[in-house]
Scaffold this motif. Sequence first.
Motif, PDB file in Angstrom:
ATOM      1  N   SER A   1       0.832  -1.206   0.000  1.00 50.89           N
ATOM      2  CA  SER A   1       0.000   0.000   0.000  1.00 50.89           C
ATOM      3  C   SER A   1       0.864   1.254   0.000  1.00 50.89           C
ATOM      4  O   SER A   1       0.565   2.233  -0.697  1.00 50.89           O
ATOM      5  N   HIS A   2       1.938   1.231   0.762  1.00 49.72           N
ATOM      6  CA  HIS A   2       2.858   2.375   0.807  1.00 49.72           C
ATOM      7  C   HIS A   2       3.458   2.630  -0.574  1.00 49.72           C
ATOM      8  O   HIS A   2       3.496   3.775  -1.055  1.00 49.72           O
ATOM      9  N   ASN A   3       3.926   1.557  -1.224  1.00 48.69           N
ATOM     10  CA  ASN A   3       4.562   1.711  -2.531  1.00 48.69           C
ATOM     11  C   ASN A   3       3.557   2.082  -3.619  1.00 48.69           C
ATOM     12  O   ASN A   3       3.874   2.847  -4.529  1.00 48.69           O
ATOM     13  N   LEU A   4       2.360   1.536  -3.532  1.00 50.32           N
ATOM     14  CA  LEU A   4       1.338   1.872  -4.515  1.00 50.32           C
ATOM     15  C   LEU A   4       0.890   3.325  -4.388  1.00 50.32           C
ATOM     16  O   LEU A   4       0.694   4.020  -5.396  1.00 50.32           O
ATOM     17  N   GLU A   5       0.729   3.792  -3.158  1.00 47.04           N
ATOM     18  CA  GLU A   5       0.334   5.190  -2.982  1.00 47.04           C
ATOM     19  C   GLU A   5       1.415   6.125  -3.514  1.00 47.04           C
ATOM     20  O   GLU A   5       1.122   7.124  -4.179  1.00 47.04           O
ATOM     21  N   LYS A   6       2.665   5.769  -3.244  1.00 44.57           N
ATOM     22  CA  LYS A   6       3.783   6.594  -3.718  1.00 44.57           C
ATOM     23  C   LYS A   6       3.771   6.688  -5.248  1.00 44.57           C
ATOM     24  O   LYS A   6       4.077   7.735  -5.821  1.00 44.57           O
ATOM     25  N   ARG A   7       3.388   5.601  -5.900  1.00 40.56           N
ATOM     26  CA  ARG A   7       3.417   5.557  -7.357  1.00 40.56           C
ATOM     27  C   ARG A   7       2.135   6.072  -8.015  1.00 40.56           C
ATOM     28  O   ARG A   7       2.177   6.649  -9.108  1.00 40.56           O
ATOM     29  N   LEU A   8       0.993   5.887  -7.349  1.00 42.25           N
ATOM     30  CA  LEU A   8      -0.289   6.145  -8.012  1.00 42.25           C
ATOM     31  C   LEU A   8      -1.043   7.378  -7.529  1.00 42.25           C
ATOM     32  O   LEU A   8      -1.944   7.847  -8.223  1.00 42.25           O
ATOM     33  N   LYS A   9      -0.727   7.899  -6.353  1.00 42.76           N
ATOM     34  CA  LYS A   9      -1.500   9.012  -5.811  1.00 42.76           C
ATOM     35  C   LYS A   9      -1.530  10.187  -6.786  1.00 42.76           C
ATOM     36  O   LYS A   9      -0.505  10.605  -7.323  1.00 42.76           O
ATOM     37  N   GLY A  10      -2.740  10.697  -7.026  1.00 45.56           N
ATOM     38  CA  GLY A  10      -2.916  11.829  -7.924  1.00 45.56           C
ATOM     39  C   GLY A  10      -3.211  11.442  -9.358  1.00 45.56           C
ATOM     40  O   GLY A  10      -3.602  12.294 -10.163  1.00 45.56           O
ATOM     41  N   LYS A  11      -3.053  10.162  -9.697  1.00 47.24           N
ATOM     42  CA  LYS A  11      -3.345   9.728 -11.068  1.00 47.24           C
ATOM     43  C   LYS A  11      -4.856   9.685 -11.282  1.00 47.24           C
ATOM     44  O   LYS A  11      -5.616   9.327 -10.388  1.00 47.24           O
ATOM     45  N   THR A  12      -5.271  10.024 -12.502  1.00 42.36           N
ATOM     46  CA  THR A  12      -6.692  10.057 -12.851  1.00 42.36           C
ATOM     47  C   THR A  12      -7.061   8.820 -13.653  1.00 42.36           C
ATOM     48  O   THR A  12      -6.362   8.452 -14.607  1.00 42.36           O
ATOM     49  N   ILE A  13      -8.165   8.190 -13.260  1.00 42.63           N
ATOM     50  CA  ILE A  13      -8.591   6.967 -13.941  1.00 42.63           C
ATOM     51  C   ILE A  13      -9.211   7.305 -15.292  1.00 42.63           C
ATOM     52  O   ILE A  13     -10.042   8.204 -15.401  1.00 42.63           O
ATOM     53  N   ALA A  14      -8.776   6.595 -16.325  1.00 41.60           N
ATOM     54  CA  ALA A  14      -9.348   6.773 -17.657  1.00 41.60           C
ATOM     55  C   ALA A  14     -10.385   5.694 -17.945  1.00 41.60           C
ATOM     56  O   ALA A  14     -11.457   5.980 -18.468  1.00 41.60           O
ATOM     57  N   ARG A  15     -10.042   4.447 -17.573  1.00 34.76           N
ATOM     58  CA  ARG A  15     -11.012   3.364 -17.747  1.00 34.76           C
ATOM     59  C   ARG A  15     -10.633   2.184 -16.855  1.00 34.76           C
ATOM     60  O   ARG A  15      -9.477   2.047 -16.441  1.00 34.76           O
ATOM     61  N   LEU A  16     -11.626   1.355 -16.586  1.00 35.14           N
ATOM     62  CA  LEU A  16     -11.425   0.131 -15.832  1.00 35.14           C
ATOM     63  C   LEU A  16     -12.001  -1.020 -16.646  1.00 35.14           C
ATOM     64  O   LEU A  16     -13.044  -0.880 -17.277  1.00 35.14           O
ATOM     65  N   THR A  17     -11.311  -2.145 -16.610  1.00 37.37           N
ATOM     66  CA  THR A  17     -11.792  -3.344 -17.285  1.00 37.37           C
ATOM     67  C   THR A  17     -11.829  -4.481 -16.289  1.00 37.37           C
ATOM     68  O   THR A  17     -10.813  -4.804 -15.669  1.00 37.37           O
TER      69      THR A  17
END
Length: 257
Positions: free
Chosen positions: A11-27
């Motif tokens: 969770s720590h590493n994912l937040e560091k990498r993904l926080k602030g990213k905007t979702i375009a689509r989910l599959t």
Amino acid sequence: MPELPDLEVFSHNLEKRLKGKTIARLTSHTTKLNVTEKELQDTLHGQKIAAVYREGKELYFKWSNGDILALHLMLHGKLFYFKDKNDQKFPVIELMFTDGSGLVLTDFQKAATPTLNPEPKTAPDALSDEADADYYKTILAKKKTTIKTILLDQKIVRGIGNAYADEILWHARISPFSVANKIPEHKLKDLVKAIHKVLTEAQQQIIKHNPDIIAGEVRDFMLIHHPKKQSSPGGAPIQIDNGTRKTYYTSEQELFE
């Protein structure tokens, strides 16, 4: 199966990498989703990731509008970060972001489970202040099952899995086969100390040896639940009980029955 320390680091590493990213689509590639894929898309489209954190044995992705996407990795679920295109086999759910990056949860058994806005859990987290000696005293007084069974029950305490239950009980010097309501109060204090010590030190070891990890398990540092070790640090032979789940223990642990 990833357990509390693994998921805390993920969770720590994912937040560091993904926080602030905007979702375009989910599959979605699973029938286990609690809503339709369209509802998932409509709810999360255009939102930004506000935080990633662990809840028990799940990873929670919190979005800018307050929605939560929970991922339970189960036994074989793995997360992979990618650019432009996912090349991983056995996808369960894929998240694509507006910058061209993505995250995919895979599982060849298709058991990993995504949940949109999960119901709040009632059991305390293993590392919470609520899960203190008094809590275990109240719970265990009513239970005639083994203490290891109690630690693995996510409806009683969340986050502990098989491997760490063995490590915790060895540190607390309590046999995993002890009857829950026979364990004296002073040993419950040892149990709580062992839970916090084992789980927090494991996180430190995982980060030390795999600082960017977001998938898999790191177990080399374990003292008891370790197939290549023959004895404990104190020299006692490690014994293995091949029940429903393998249990590693030594004669240093007191049996209460």
